[in-house]
Design an enzyme around this catalytic site. Structure first.
Site, PDB file in Angstrom:
ATOM      1  N   GLN A  71      39.504 -13.183  15.734  1.00 49.55           N
ATOM      2  CA  GLN A  71      40.208 -14.440  15.439  1.00 49.55           C
ATOM      3  C   GLN A  71      39.429 -15.609  16.004  1.00 49.55           C
ATOM      4  OE1 GLN A  71      44.809 -13.709  15.695  1.00 49.55           O
ATOM      5  NE2 GLN A  71      43.873 -13.015  17.582  1.00 49.55           N
ATOM      6  N   ASN A  72      38.368 -15.303  16.743  1.00 49.58           N
ATOM      7  CA  ASN A  72      37.618 -16.373  17.393  1.00 49.58           C
ATOM      8  C   ASN A  72      36.701 -17.076  16.400  1.00 49.58           C
ATOM      9  OD1 ASN A  72      38.899 -15.721  19.708  1.00 49.58           O
ATOM     10  ND2 ASN A  72      37.202 -14.543  20.580  1.00 49.58           N
ATOM     11  N   HIS A  98      39.306 -16.262  11.179  1.00 49.07           N
ATOM     12  CA  HIS A  98      39.660 -17.683  11.278  1.00 49.07           C
ATOM     13  C   HIS A  98      38.465 -18.610  11.085  1.00 49.07           C
ATOM     14  CE1 HIS A  98      43.556 -16.739  13.748  1.00 49.07           C
ATOM     15  NE2 HIS A  98      43.637 -16.379  12.481  1.00 49.07           N
ATOM     16  N   CYS A 105      31.032 -35.553   2.096  1.00 50.91           N
ATOM     17  CA  CYS A 105      30.440 -34.474   1.304  1.00 50.91           C
ATOM     18  C   CYS A 105      29.351 -35.048   0.394  1.00 50.91           C
ATOM     19  CB  CYS A 105      31.539 -33.811   0.468  1.00 50.91           C
ATOM     20  SG  CYS A 105      30.926 -32.612  -0.719  1.00 50.91           S
ATOM     21  N   CYS A 140      30.754 -34.641  -3.482  1.00 44.40           N
ATOM     22  CA  CYS A 140      31.892 -35.367  -4.073  1.00 44.40           C
ATOM     23  C   CYS A 140      32.326 -36.584  -3.261  1.00 44.40           C
ATOM     24  CB  CYS A 140      33.074 -34.416  -4.253  1.00 44.40           C
ATOM     25  SG  CYS A 140      33.941 -34.057  -2.718  1.00 44.40           S
ATOM     26  N   THR A 188      44.132 -11.100  22.827  1.00 40.42           N
ATOM     27  CA  THR A 188      44.884 -11.890  21.859  1.00 40.42           C
ATOM     28  C   THR A 188      46.367 -11.795  22.182  1.00 40.42           C
ATOM     29  OG1 THR A 188      45.508 -12.155  19.545  1.00 40.42           O
ATOM     30  CG2 THR A 188      44.665  -9.991  20.164  1.00 40.42           C
ATOM     31  N   SER A 189      47.028 -12.967  22.126  1.00 41.91           N
ATOM     32  CA  SER A 189      48.430 -12.999  22.526  1.00 41.91           C
ATOM     33  C   SER A 189      49.312 -12.304  21.483  1.00 41.91           C
ATOM     34  CB  SER A 189      48.882 -14.446  22.704  1.00 41.91           C
ATOM     35  OG  SER A 189      48.630 -15.163  21.520  1.00 41.91           O
ATOM     36  N   ASN A 213      44.608  -6.974  27.954  1.00 44.40           N
ATOM     37  CA  ASN A 213      45.103  -8.350  28.015  1.00 44.40           C
ATOM     38  C   ASN A 213      45.603  -8.652  29.422  1.00 44.40           C
ATOM     39  OD1 ASN A 213      46.583 -10.821  27.495  1.00 44.40           O
ATOM     40  ND2 ASN A 213      46.472 -10.239  25.350  1.00 44.40           N
TER      41      ASN A 213
HETATM   42  P1  NAD Z   1      45.706 -17.102  22.711  1.00 50.16           P
HETATM   43  O1  NAD Z   1      45.090 -18.279  23.404  1.00 50.16           O
HETATM   44  O2  NAD Z   1      47.015 -17.271  22.046  1.00 50.16           O
HETATM   45  O3  NAD Z   1      45.867 -15.910  23.741  1.00 50.16           O
HETATM   46  C1  NAD Z   1      44.814 -15.497  24.571  1.00 50.16           C
HETATM   47  C2  NAD Z   1      45.224 -14.171  25.210  1.00 50.16           C
HETATM   48  O4  NAD Z   1      44.101 -13.699  25.969  1.00 50.16           O
HETATM   49  C3  NAD Z   1      46.408 -14.282  26.165  1.00 50.16           C
HETATM   50  O5  NAD Z   1      47.339 -13.299  25.809  1.00 50.16           O
HETATM   51  C4  NAD Z   1      45.792 -14.015  27.555  1.00 50.16           C
HETATM   52  O6  NAD Z   1      46.651 -13.251  28.369  1.00 50.16           O
HETATM   53  C5  NAD Z   1      44.569 -13.204  27.212  1.00 50.16           C
HETATM   54  N1  NAD Z   1      43.451 -13.369  28.140  1.00 50.16           N
HETATM   55  C6  NAD Z   1      43.022 -14.493  28.766  1.00 50.16           C
HETATM   56  N2  NAD Z   1      41.926 -14.240  29.504  1.00 50.16           N
HETATM   57  C7  NAD Z   1      41.640 -12.918  29.326  1.00 50.16           C
HETATM   58  C8  NAD Z   1      40.619 -12.043  29.811  1.00 50.16           C
HETATM   59  N3  NAD Z   1      39.667 -12.490  30.633  1.00 50.16           N
HETATM   60  N4  NAD Z   1      40.648 -10.743  29.417  1.00 50.16           N
HETATM   61  C9  NAD Z   1      41.611 -10.272  28.595  1.00 50.16           C
HETATM   62  N5  NAD Z   1      42.603 -11.052  28.101  1.00 50.16           N
HETATM   63  C10 NAD Z   1      42.614 -12.358  28.459  1.00 50.16           C
HETATM   64  O7  NAD Z   1      44.572 -16.581  21.731  1.00 50.16           O
HETATM   65  P2  NAD Z   1      44.635 -15.852  20.314  1.00 50.16           P
HETATM   66  O8  NAD Z   1      45.678 -14.791  20.346  1.00 50.16           O
HETATM   67  O9  NAD Z   1      43.248 -15.507  19.978  1.00 50.16           O
HETATM   68  O10 NAD Z   1      45.160 -16.945  19.270  1.00 50.16           O
HETATM   69  C11 NAD Z   1      44.837 -18.282  19.321  1.00 50.16           C
HETATM   70  C12 NAD Z   1      43.991 -18.838  18.179  1.00 50.16           C
HETATM   71  O11 NAD Z   1      43.141 -19.771  18.800  1.00 50.16           O
HETATM   72  C13 NAD Z   1      43.070 -17.885  17.477  1.00 50.16           C
HETATM   73  O12 NAD Z   1      43.355 -17.970  16.138  1.00 50.16           O
HETATM   74  C14 NAD Z   1      41.643 -18.422  17.696  1.00 50.16           C
HETATM   75  O13 NAD Z   1      40.998 -18.675  16.469  1.00 50.16           O
HETATM   76  C15 NAD Z   1      41.816 -19.765  18.324  1.00 50.16           C
HETATM   77  N6  NAD Z   1      40.953 -19.986  19.511  1.00 50.16           N
HETATM   78  C16 NAD Z   1      39.677 -19.490  19.512  1.00 50.16           C
HETATM   79  C17 NAD Z   1      38.871 -19.656  20.621  1.00 50.16           C
HETATM   80  C18 NAD Z   1      37.461 -19.121  20.568  1.00 50.16           C
HETATM   81  O14 NAD Z   1      36.919 -18.920  19.477  1.00 50.16           O
HETATM   82  N7  NAD Z   1      36.831 -18.852  21.705  1.00 50.16           N
HETATM   83  C19 NAD Z   1      39.340 -20.328  21.746  1.00 50.16           C
HETATM   84  C20 NAD Z   1      40.651 -20.843  21.713  1.00 50.16           C
HETATM   85  C21 NAD Z   1      41.448 -20.653  20.577  1.00 50.16           C
END
Ligand code: NAD
Length: 251
Positions: free
Chosen positions: A103-104, A121, A149, A152, A190-191, A215
């Site tokens: 999702q990152n 994402h 762009c 366009c 991921t939460s 997590n």
């Molecule tokens: P979230 O921020 O909702 O949750 C992060 C989760 O990671 C939490 O549950 C937390 O307990 C856990 N966490 C924090 N540090 C940790 C570690 N060191 N080891 C293991 N777990 C750890 O993130 P999400 O669920 O990915 O959803 C949020 C959305 O935000 C995603 O769609 C993503 O695209 C975007 N996002 C991406 C980035 C990135 O690309 N680095 C950063 C912030 C948000």
């Protein structure tokens, strides 16, 4: 190290032919990138990501949204993969069928050198046209913020999935199939709040896969099919890979 992990888990990992991994912002936390749960700081302290990462926010104030993402892009470009990202590269090398869903938007899995990465994402390093929804690689720096762009004249935006937008169809189909067909499904940092990725672990579980949650907001627990590990991914993943596949450490 191996005594820290249940033997049943290590045996399951060694036997696994197909492993699917889903990662979220938590895996990049140890690279210094804040998760969505962390409060915004500095200039952005008065905003919530949910208010800046939407098409409506962009229509309302495209400059604000572009600049917010530019700040993130700079931080993500400056960040480096951490031991958790590197451990997944070693896992990919030893598991016959390995799929990494993320999702990152930071591109750190690719920079660590994982081969098969499915971005659910998008990626903050890419740009697309807000009007045409097509990728744009280069544009004239005219001083417009956001830039325009070259095809366009529409506004440019980051090629990431905002709240309220659909996930890329192909990535979602691949993710769904990989969750259904794996022997082991990892959900890391991921939460589990953001759908539809959140339901992938349950899909795997209901198909009989072993699910491993890593997590900071789970309680340690081990049952026959579900293992919950409360530890920073950058510490636990290298140890788990080494315990399950000692030869992988040399890769
Ligand atoms: P979230 O921020 O909702 O949750 C992060 C989760 O990671 C939490 O549950 C937390 O307990 C856990 N966490 C924090 N540090 C940790 C570690 N060191 N080891 C293991 N777990 C750890 O993130 P999400 O669920 O990915 O959803 C949020 C959305 O935000 C995603 O769609 C993503 O695209 C975007 N996002 C991406 C980035 C990135 O690309 N680095 C950063 C912030 C948000």
């Amino acid at each position: 190290m191996s005594e820290e992990f249940p033997q049943t888990l290590l045996d399951t990992l060694r036997r696994a032919q197909r492993i699917t991994v889903l990662t979220g912002a938590g895996i990049s936390a140890e690279s210094g990138l804040p998760t969505f749960r962390d409060k915004l700081t500095g200039l952005w302290a008065h905003y919530r990501p949910e208010d800046l990462s939407t098409p409506d926010a962009f229509r309302r104030d495209p400059r604000l949204v572009w600049e917010w993402f530019a700040t993130h892009r700079a931080a993500m470009t400056a960040a480096a993969p951490n031991p958790a990202h590197h451990a997944l590269v070693r896992m990919e090398a030893v598991v016959p069928q390995f799929t990494l869903l993320t999702q990152n938007i930071d591109g750190l899995h690719q920079r660590a050198d994982n081969r098969r990465v499915v971005e659910l994402h998008g990626n903050i390093a890419r740009t697309k046209c807000f009007v045409e929804d097509l990728p744009v690689d280069t544009w004239d720096e005219t001083g417009d913020v956001p830039p325009r762009c070259p095809r366009c004249g529409g506004l440019l935006r980051p090629d990431v999935v905002w709240f309220g937008e659909l996930l890329p169809e192909q990535a979602l189909a691949t993710a769904s199939a990989a969750a259904k067909q794996c022997d082991v499904f990892f959900s890391i940092g991921t939460s589990g709040i953001v759908e539809p990725a959140a339901s992938l672990a349950y899909r795997a579980l209901s198909r009989g896969a072993t699910v491993v949650l890593i997590n900071l907001d789970v309680v340690n627990d081990a049952s026959r099919q579900l293992y919950k590990i409360n530890a920073p991914a950058g510490q636990v993943l290298p140890a788990l890979v080494e315990a399950a596949w000692p030869t992988a450490a040399a890769l």
